[in-house]
Write a protein that holds these residues in place. Sequence first.
Motif, short mmCIF file in Angstrom:
data_model
loop_
_atom_site.label_atom_id
_atom_site.label_comp_id
_atom_site.label_asym_id
_atom_site.label_seq_id
_atom_site.Cartn_x
_atom_site.Cartn_y
_atom_site.Cartn_z
N VAL A 109 0.85 -1.19 0.00
CA VAL A 109 0.00 0.00 0.00
C VAL A 109 0.88 1.24 0.00
O VAL A 109 1.81 1.35 0.81
CB VAL A 109 -0.92 0.05 1.24
N LYS A 110 0.62 2.15 -0.92
CA LYS A 110 1.29 3.46 -0.92
C LYS A 110 0.23 4.53 -0.97
O LYS A 110 -0.59 4.56 -1.88
CB LYS A 110 2.26 3.59 -2.08
N ASP A 244 -4.25 10.55 -3.19
CA ASP A 244 -4.31 9.43 -4.11
C ASP A 244 -3.38 8.35 -3.60
O ASP A 244 -2.67 8.53 -2.60
CB ASP A 244 -3.95 9.84 -5.56
N GLY A 245 -3.38 7.21 -4.24
CA GLY A 245 -2.54 6.11 -3.81
C GLY A 245 -2.82 4.87 -4.63
O GLY A 245 -3.71 4.86 -5.50
N LYS A 246 -2.07 3.82 -4.35
CA LYS A 246 -2.22 2.57 -5.10
C LYS A 246 -1.97 1.38 -4.17
O LYS A 246 -1.35 1.52 -3.11
CB LYS A 246 -1.23 2.51 -6.27
N ILE A 247 -2.52 0.24 -4.57
CA ILE A 247 -2.16 -1.02 -3.91
C ILE A 247 -1.45 -1.90 -4.94
O ILE A 247 -1.68 -1.77 -6.15
CB ILE A 247 -3.37 -1.74 -3.30
N TYR A 248 -0.57 -2.78 -4.44
CA TYR A 248 0.27 -3.58 -5.32
C TYR A 248 0.24 -5.04 -4.88
O TYR A 248 -0.01 -5.35 -3.70
CB TYR A 248 1.73 -3.09 -5.25
N ASN A 249 0.49 -5.94 -5.81
CA ASN A 249 0.71 -7.33 -5.44
C ASN A 249 1.99 -7.41 -4.62
O ASN A 249 2.99 -6.77 -4.96
CB ASN A 249 0.84 -8.20 -6.70
N GLY A 277 -4.39 -2.03 -7.88
CA GLY A 277 -5.57 -1.19 -7.86
C GLY A 277 -5.28 0.24 -7.42
O GLY A 277 -4.16 0.57 -7.01
N ILE A 278 -6.29 1.08 -7.52
CA ILE A 278 -6.21 2.49 -7.15
C ILE A 278 -6.82 2.68 -5.77
O ILE A 278 -7.93 2.23 -5.49
CB ILE A 278 -6.96 3.37 -8.17
N ILE A 287 -9.26 0.52 4.10
CA ILE A 287 -8.95 1.28 2.89
C ILE A 287 -9.74 0.70 1.72
O ILE A 287 -10.00 -0.51 1.67
CB ILE A 287 -7.44 1.29 2.58
N TYR A 288 -10.08 1.58 0.75
CA TYR A 288 -10.98 1.17 -0.32
C TYR A 288 -10.58 1.82 -1.64
O TYR A 288 -9.96 2.88 -1.66
CB TYR A 288 -12.43 1.54 0.03
N GLY A 289 -10.96 1.17 -2.73
CA GLY A 289 -10.66 1.70 -4.05
C GLY A 289 -11.16 0.75 -5.12
O GLY A 289 -12.13 0.00 -4.91
N LYS A 290 -10.47 0.73 -6.24
CA LYS A 290 -10.90 -0.08 -7.36
C LYS A 290 -9.72 -0.83 -7.97
O LYS A 290 -8.65 -0.25 -8.19
CB LYS A 290 -11.57 0.80 -8.43
#
Length: 411
Positions: A109-110, A244-249, A277-278, A287-290
């Motif tokens: 998570v960033k 903003d931010g992103k999640i990663y494998n 995802g975003i 935390i939530y996003g798409k």
Amino acid sequence: MKKRGFKIVIPMISLLFFIFLIATINVMFMPGNIKITQSKNNLINLENSKIKSNFLYKVENEKYKDNDLETSNKIDISIKLFGILPVRKMTLCLLPEVKVIPGGQPIGVKLFTDGILVVGFSDVETATGKKQSPAASAGIEIGDRIIDINGIKLNSSEDLSNIIGKFGEKELNINLNRKGQLKTVKVTPTKVKNSDQYKIGLWVRDSTAGVGTLTFYDPSTGRFGALGHPINDVDTGLQLPVRDGKIYNAKIIAVEQGTRGKPGELRGMFSEEDVLGILEKNTMSGIYGKLTTGASNGIYNKAIPIARQSEIKEGPAKILTSVEGADVKAYDIYIERLTEQSRPNPKSMIIRITDKELLSKTGGIVQGMSGSPIIQDGKLIGAVTHVFVNRPDMGYGIYIEWMLNECGVEI
């Protein structure tokens, strides 16, 4: 004989009074509305464990006949102590089945903050040898978020340095957010001794990164939920607002076992090129996003039903999590206690790890496992959120309905 009979009657009356008192308290603390997934058996037989009849009280439909139940989404219920004395009225709300795909896989998570977070002060030594923090003197506080300076919006700590350098010793109008309230503070930068630099004496942060666990995603919309609790700043303890931010494998590369008094940790790694995802929201419930790409835990490739708060019961369950690489496995737990909640809270239930394999690897619940899905009777019921510091095999979980509400999945 009379004295002996009297000695028997008094304890019997006391016992009956005690049973009556416990029964009354039990009924009175029941919620006025109970939500359950629509099911013909649940409607007619009132099989839900939270409201079924027992030897203390009887649960009865007030107005509906069996053939009316399928056409209504609400049932009025009367609860009678010992089947005689009406003490409580309730409404059983019958809601449609909701399905999502559980996670369990590790994610990186960033998060970039909305504004620049003030985390500390530093004294600036001037040419005269005087040491001060202009920002602190002007009234800026730890935990404030700097939004803009002289009308220029800040997106990074580098922006802050550039603006201060640009204006030099000129007074700055700093707009900041303090606990939800907008404020304007005037600060004059100080020239650093033996340097051409100007500073206002602040330590700031504009982002954070770490490893957690994906809880679920909705295959129809791609929306996801993770962690089950907020991301807080490590220095101030404040919940970080998302710009903003992103999640990663991610992959788990090492495990630090949890011990009494010292929480353990899953240590992971991720590449910023492997975006999953975003990130859009950081809330009390996670935390939530798409998602921008597909996700699979290797166990559940199809959506499964969720269980609402009133359908969950104390007893055995499983969690899905990864403690090595990206492989997700199911581990045994026991739900020790459930808490009736009317608003989101990441401490909905107390859980205990019972799986010997997981205990041998981690000692129990460790940092990085937050968000691990909890499965009971084939339904997703919640996620792991916290560990007890002095009992690493025990911790808290959050009800899945709180996470779905934040995600925008209507339940």
